[in-house]
Design an enzyme around this catalytic site. Structure first.
Site, PDB file in Angstrom:
ATOM      1  N   HIS A 211      31.397  27.633 -69.017  1.00 48.61           N
ATOM      2  CA  HIS A 211      30.966  28.733 -68.163  1.00 48.61           C
ATOM      3  C   HIS A 211      30.490  28.187 -66.817  1.00 48.61           C
ATOM      4  CE1 HIS A 211      28.775  32.275 -66.732  1.00 48.61           C
ATOM      5  NE2 HIS A 211      29.440  32.972 -67.637  1.00 48.61           N
TER       6      HIS A 211
ATOM      7  N   GLU B 100      36.988  33.967 -65.043  1.00 46.28           N
ATOM      8  CA  GLU B 100      35.823  34.574 -64.421  1.00 46.28           C
ATOM      9  C   GLU B 100      35.672  34.066 -62.985  1.00 46.28           C
ATOM     10  OE1 GLU B 100      32.445  35.769 -67.382  1.00 46.28           O
ATOM     11  OE2 GLU B 100      32.558  33.591 -67.294  1.00 46.28           O
TER      12      GLU B 100
END
Length: 236
Positions: free
Chosen positions: A86, A155
């Site tokens: 992430h 993302e």
């Protein structure tokens, strides 16, 4: 199969988690719902109609290190998914590709499903290097792991938690590029999720994007009613 992965990040206290689980109830849906709370709360969920994941695991497998959480430990608590790479881990914890490679290998060894995150920053987007960054983040990691039980979460870093969402056409283009690169390099297809300020108001429009198999949701996943609304939209 469509996926809705809920990343709680470092939010909610014990009593709030218990209330969340009770409010969620026994979910009956064709959507694969995956809840990723802070690891300390895994045992507070009863897994009625959903699966559990964690937001990170250790990159080490043969060392004794204070504070690390092993893939085998979260597996023993019933988790079946793990988020790796992430952007917040990349930025604030300074994690790099070798960390992600080790984590993915540890996850696969312990039969955890991997959600590997990639995405460009605002400056990378503005200087036209989005494709270059995406290909690099894919190749430098996936070249060094077994492509087993791995999905990609695209993302855009500049869209995470900002309320800013790229145009659907732009996401479409980037998702198509990711799918093409993976097939070109590995002759396979992987499930692709989209994350970046996804909520119950825009998920219907985002669901029209070709090549997507689901979403990785942050802030909106902390509200049970929003999660239920997103599931309803995805089931249409």
């Amino acid at each position: 199969m469509k996926y809705l992965v809920c990343n709680f990040k470092n939010k909610l206290l014990k009593d709030e988690i218990i209330k969340y689980n009770n409010s969620l109830g026994n979910i009956e849906t064709k959507i694969k719902l995956v809840l990723c709370p802070p690891s300390i709360y895994l045992s507070l969920f009863d897994k009625c109609g959903y699966e559990l994941g964690v937001q990170d695991i250790s990159s080490f497998s043969d060392r004794t290190i204070t504070g690390e959480i092993e893939a085998s430990q979260v597996k023993s608590l019933g988790a079946t998914y793990v988020i790796i790479g992430h952007s917040e881990r990349r930025i604030y914890k300074h994690e790099i590709n070798i960390d992600f490679i080790n984590k993915i290998n540890n996850a696969i060894e312990n039969k955890l499903n991997v959600i590997y995150c990639i995405g460009e920053t605002l400056s990378e987007k503005e200087n036209g290097s989005t494709f270059e960054i995406l290909e690099k983040e894919i190749s430098e990691v996936l070249n060094n792991v077994e492509l087993k039980n791995i999905m990609i979460a695209y993302e855009p870093v500049w869209a995470i938690g900002t309320g800013k969402v790229p145009e659907v056409s732009e996401i479409n283009e980037n998702i198509s590029f990711i799918n093409d690169i993976i097939y070109e390099k590995y002759e396979t297809k992987l499930d692709i999720l989209y994350g970046g300020s996804v909520n119950d108001e825009n998920i219907e429009e985002l669901s029209s994007i070709k090549g997507l198999t689901g979403f990785l949701v942050g802030g909106s996943s902390l509200d049970v009613n929003k999660v239920k609304n997103m599931i309803l939209e995805m089931e249409k």
